[in-house]
Design a protein around this motif. Structure first.
Motif, PDB file in Angstrom:
ATOM      1  N   GLN A  57       0.830  -1.199   0.000  1.00  0.00           N
ATOM      2  CA  GLN A  57       0.000   0.000   0.000  1.00  0.00           C
ATOM      3  C   GLN A  57       0.867   1.252   0.000  1.00  0.00           C
ATOM      4  O   GLN A  57       1.890   1.292   0.664  1.00  0.00           O
ATOM      5  CB  GLN A  57      -0.870   0.013   1.261  1.00  0.00           C
ATOM      6  CG  GLN A  57      -2.325  -0.022   0.988  1.00  0.00           C
ATOM      7  CD  GLN A  57      -3.106  -0.124   2.290  1.00  0.00           C
ATOM      8  OE1 GLN A  57      -2.594   0.142   3.365  1.00  0.00           O
ATOM      9  NE2 GLN A  57      -4.348  -0.500   2.189  1.00  0.00           N
ATOM     10  N   HIS A  58       0.438   2.257  -0.762  1.00  0.00           N
ATOM     11  CA  HIS A  58       1.160   3.529  -0.760  1.00  0.00           C
ATOM     12  C   HIS A  58       0.230   4.602  -0.197  1.00  0.00           C
ATOM     13  O   HIS A  58      -0.839   4.836  -0.724  1.00  0.00           O
ATOM     14  CB  HIS A  58       1.603   3.906  -2.172  1.00  0.00           C
ATOM     15  CG  HIS A  58       2.218   5.265  -2.256  1.00  0.00           C
ATOM     16  ND1 HIS A  58       3.430   5.556  -1.683  1.00  0.00           N
ATOM     17  CD2 HIS A  58       1.782   6.416  -2.806  1.00  0.00           C
ATOM     18  CE1 HIS A  58       3.717   6.837  -1.890  1.00  0.00           C
ATOM     19  NE2 HIS A  58       2.729   7.386  -2.579  1.00  0.00           N
ATOM     20  N   GLU A 103       6.761  11.038  -6.905  1.00  0.00           N
ATOM     21  CA  GLU A 103       6.648  10.003  -5.869  1.00  0.00           C
ATOM     22  C   GLU A 103       5.196   9.647  -5.585  1.00  0.00           C
ATOM     23  O   GLU A 103       4.912   8.761  -4.785  1.00  0.00           O
ATOM     24  CB  GLU A 103       7.313  10.477  -4.572  1.00  0.00           C
ATOM     25  CG  GLU A 103       8.813  10.596  -4.674  1.00  0.00           C
ATOM     26  CD  GLU A 103       9.435  11.308  -3.483  1.00  0.00           C
ATOM     27  OE1 GLU A 103       8.692  11.748  -2.564  1.00  0.00           O
ATOM     28  OE2 GLU A 103      10.667  11.427  -3.461  1.00  0.00           O
ATOM     29  N   ASN A 116       2.779  11.876  -4.441  1.00  0.00           N
ATOM     30  CA  ASN A 116       2.170  12.690  -3.382  1.00  0.00           C
ATOM     31  C   ASN A 116       1.492  13.924  -3.966  1.00  0.00           C
ATOM     32  O   ASN A 116       1.858  14.399  -5.035  1.00  0.00           O
ATOM     33  CB  ASN A 116       3.236  13.139  -2.381  1.00  0.00           C
ATOM     34  CG  ASN A 116       3.846  11.969  -1.650  1.00  0.00           C
ATOM     35  OD1 ASN A 116       3.147  11.089  -1.176  1.00  0.00           O
ATOM     36  ND2 ASN A 116       5.167  11.944  -1.581  1.00  0.00           N
TER      37      ASN A 116
END
Length: 181
Positions: free
Chosen positions: A78-79, A110, A112
């Protein structure tokens, strides 16, 4: 989810499934418990809401171990998307602007989200359009790797906008366009 095992099962009748997965039929809980004991395994109620409840003969300790192993694997893959913040002032210099831009692109690559904020101090509040132009230029520079989530908006002494990373299809389309130029 906690399962009832062995003596915790108080139902009169249960539907029993063997360790190999075959149906052994409906029987009393005591008879099912004896079958599990003969095989040196546990009797586990896996479907308490069914009528009669479904119980399975299995090694419960091993089952719990494999379950926790699967959950750890899922968590590992999971991210978690974080919101990274970049702060600027309306009088930012070109070099500093480029450093902030490079950091924002790194955060976006990344995966985000990025919150870009311009802080106004003193008389700068009279010229909020400078901050708006700065944020628009910032968004235009990041357009190849990001989408504009929330347009520049003045909140108190800060003008804020949000950028999110482009999804796989959008990003690859942008790369193809860049290669053709």
């Amino acid at each position: 989810m906690t399962h009832q095992i062995n003596e915790e099962i108080r139902d009169r009748e249960v539907r029993l499934i063997s360790a190999t997965g075959e149906q052994l039929g409906i029987m009393s809980a005591r008879a099912a418990l004896e079958i599990a004991a003969r095989q040196d395994m546990d009797l586990v109620k896996i479907s308490p809401k069914a009528t009669p409840p479904v119980c399975k003969v299995m090694d419960y300790g091993r089952y719990r171990f494999e379950q926790s192993k699967r959950e750890k694997e899922i968590r590992k893959n999971q991210h978690v998307v974080e919101i990274k913040e970049i702060r600027m002032s309306p009088s930012i210099d070109v070099g500093d602007f480029n450093v902030k831009l490079r950091n924002a692109k790194k955060f976006l690559s990344e995966g985000n989200r990025v919150k870009v904020a311009v802080r106004f101090r003193g008389r700068e509040m009279a010229h909020t359009e400078i901050g708006a132009d700065l944020l628009k230029r910032f968004a235009a520079e990041c357009a190849d790797v990001s989408n504009l989530d929330k347009k520049p908006n003045l909140e108190g002494r800060h003008m804020i906008m949000f950028l999110s990373p482009k999804t796989g299809k959008e990003a690859s389309g942008a790369r193809k366009d860049a290669k053709q130029d």
